[in-house]
Design a protein around this motif. Structure first.
Motif, PDB file in Angstrom:
ATOM      1  N   LEU A  78      43.648  46.769  52.512  1.00 37.72           N
ATOM      2  CA  LEU A  78      43.595  45.393  53.009  1.00 37.72           C
ATOM      3  C   LEU A  78      43.350  44.397  51.875  1.00 37.72           C
ATOM      4  O   LEU A  78      43.930  43.310  51.866  1.00 37.72           O
ATOM      5  CB  LEU A  78      42.513  45.263  54.082  1.00 37.72           C
ATOM      6  CG  LEU A  78      42.854  45.902  55.417  1.00 37.72           C
ATOM      7  CD1 LEU A  78      41.653  45.843  56.362  1.00 37.72           C
ATOM      8  CD2 LEU A  78      44.044  45.222  56.056  1.00 37.72           C
ATOM      9  N   ILE A  79      42.512  44.770  50.916  1.00 44.69           N
ATOM     10  CA  ILE A  79      42.276  43.895  49.764  1.00 44.69           C
ATOM     11  C   ILE A  79      43.576  43.699  48.992  1.00 44.69           C
ATOM     12  O   ILE A  79      43.926  42.575  48.618  1.00 44.69           O
ATOM     13  CB  ILE A  79      41.179  44.469  48.858  1.00 44.69           C
ATOM     14  CG1 ILE A  79      39.817  44.341  49.537  1.00 44.69           C
ATOM     15  CG2 ILE A  79      41.153  43.770  47.507  1.00 44.69           C
ATOM     16  CD1 ILE A  79      38.692  45.020  48.796  1.00 44.69           C
ATOM     17  N   LEU A  80      44.290  44.779  48.743  1.00 45.76           N
ATOM     18  CA  LEU A  80      45.564  44.675  48.027  1.00 45.76           C
ATOM     19  C   LEU A  80      46.570  43.840  48.805  1.00 45.76           C
ATOM     20  O   LEU A  80      47.312  43.041  48.214  1.00 45.76           O
ATOM     21  CB  LEU A  80      46.129  46.067  47.748  1.00 45.76           C
ATOM     22  CG  LEU A  80      45.387  46.881  46.691  1.00 45.76           C
ATOM     23  CD1 LEU A  80      45.953  48.291  46.617  1.00 45.76           C
ATOM     24  CD2 LEU A  80      45.452  46.202  45.342  1.00 45.76           C
ATOM     25  N   LEU A  81      46.597  43.997  50.121  1.00 47.80           N
ATOM     26  CA  LEU A  81      47.505  43.209  50.947  1.00 47.80           C
ATOM     27  C   LEU A  81      47.191  41.722  50.841  1.00 47.80           C
ATOM     28  O   LEU A  81      48.100  40.895  50.688  1.00 47.80           O
ATOM     29  CB  LEU A  81      47.426  43.669  52.399  1.00 47.80           C
ATOM     30  CG  LEU A  81      48.287  42.897  53.391  1.00 47.80           C
ATOM     31  CD1 LEU A  81      49.760  43.177  53.136  1.00 47.80           C
ATOM     32  CD2 LEU A  81      47.900  43.252  54.808  1.00 47.80           C
ATOM     33  N   VAL A  82      45.918  41.362  50.882  1.00 45.29           N
ATOM     34  CA  VAL A  82      45.526  39.953  50.774  1.00 45.29           C
ATOM     35  C   VAL A  82      45.889  39.400  49.402  1.00 45.29           C
ATOM     36  O   VAL A  82      46.393  38.275  49.285  1.00 45.29           O
ATOM     37  CB  VAL A  82      44.017  39.787  51.058  1.00 45.29           C
ATOM     38  CG1 VAL A  82      43.521  38.411  50.652  1.00 45.29           C
ATOM     39  CG2 VAL A  82      43.733  40.039  52.523  1.00 45.29           C
ATOM     40  N   ILE A  83      45.674  40.179  48.352  1.00 45.13           N
ATOM     41  CA  ILE A  83      46.006  39.720  46.997  1.00 45.13           C
ATOM     42  C   ILE A  83      47.510  39.484  46.875  1.00 45.13           C
ATOM     43  O   ILE A  83      47.950  38.450  46.359  1.00 45.13           O
ATOM     44  CB  ILE A  83      45.514  40.737  45.949  1.00 45.13           C
ATOM     45  CG1 ILE A  83      43.987  40.707  45.882  1.00 45.13           C
ATOM     46  CG2 ILE A  83      46.114  40.458  44.575  1.00 45.13           C
ATOM     47  CD1 ILE A  83      43.384  41.807  45.041  1.00 45.13           C
ATOM     48  N   VAL A  84      48.307  40.426  47.351  1.00 46.00           N
ATOM     49  CA  VAL A  84      49.764  40.300  47.246  1.00 46.00           C
ATOM     50  C   VAL A  84      50.266  39.127  48.084  1.00 46.00           C
ATOM     51  O   VAL A  84      51.109  38.337  47.630  1.00 46.00           O
ATOM     52  CB  VAL A  84      50.451  41.626  47.646  1.00 46.00           C
ATOM     53  CG1 VAL A  84      51.943  41.448  47.801  1.00 46.00           C
ATOM     54  CG2 VAL A  84      50.147  42.700  46.620  1.00 46.00           C
ATOM     55  N   LEU A  85      49.739  38.957  49.302  1.00 53.37           N
ATOM     56  CA  LEU A  85      50.159  37.837  50.142  1.00 53.37           C
ATOM     57  C   LEU A  85      49.759  36.497  49.519  1.00 53.37           C
ATOM     58  O   LEU A  85      50.539  35.542  49.532  1.00 53.37           O
ATOM     59  CB  LEU A  85      49.555  37.965  51.533  1.00 53.37           C
ATOM     60  CG  LEU A  85      50.233  38.940  52.477  1.00 53.37           C
ATOM     61  CD1 LEU A  85      49.456  39.054  53.780  1.00 53.37           C
ATOM     62  CD2 LEU A  85      51.656  38.520  52.746  1.00 53.37           C
TER      63      LEU A  85
END
Length: 82
Positions: free
Chosen positions: A39-46
């Motif tokens: 989820l952290i990676l998803l937020v960073i990429v978004l």
């Protein structure tokens, strides 16, 4: 030894029911730490992608913070008596 009948067999993955379905889904879910990392990676990429697309942040201010005058953090010294 006698052959096991369906009533005496140990319940296995072929067991039907709501609890068995929940258990199968739960076995496929990654550990909580990995889910958090994903989820952290998803937020960073978004965030990065939306920033490149030019989308403003929801709390975007029309003023830049560098233009806001800063208040002095030093304390005023009392005048010396002489």
């Amino acid at each position: 030894m006698t052959a096991a009948t369906p009533d005496t067999e140990a319940s296995g993955p072929s067991e039907k029911g709501m609890l068995a379905a929940i258990e199968r889904i739960g076995n496929k879910v990654p550990p909580p730490a990995l889910m958090f990392a994903y989820l952290i990676l998803l937020v960073i990429v978004l965030s990065w992608g939306l920033n490149l697309a030019g989308c403003p942040s929801p709390r975007a201010s029309p003023f830049r913070w560098s233009r806001v005058p800063r208040r002095s953090t030093t304390t005023r010294t009392p005048p010396s008596r002489g």
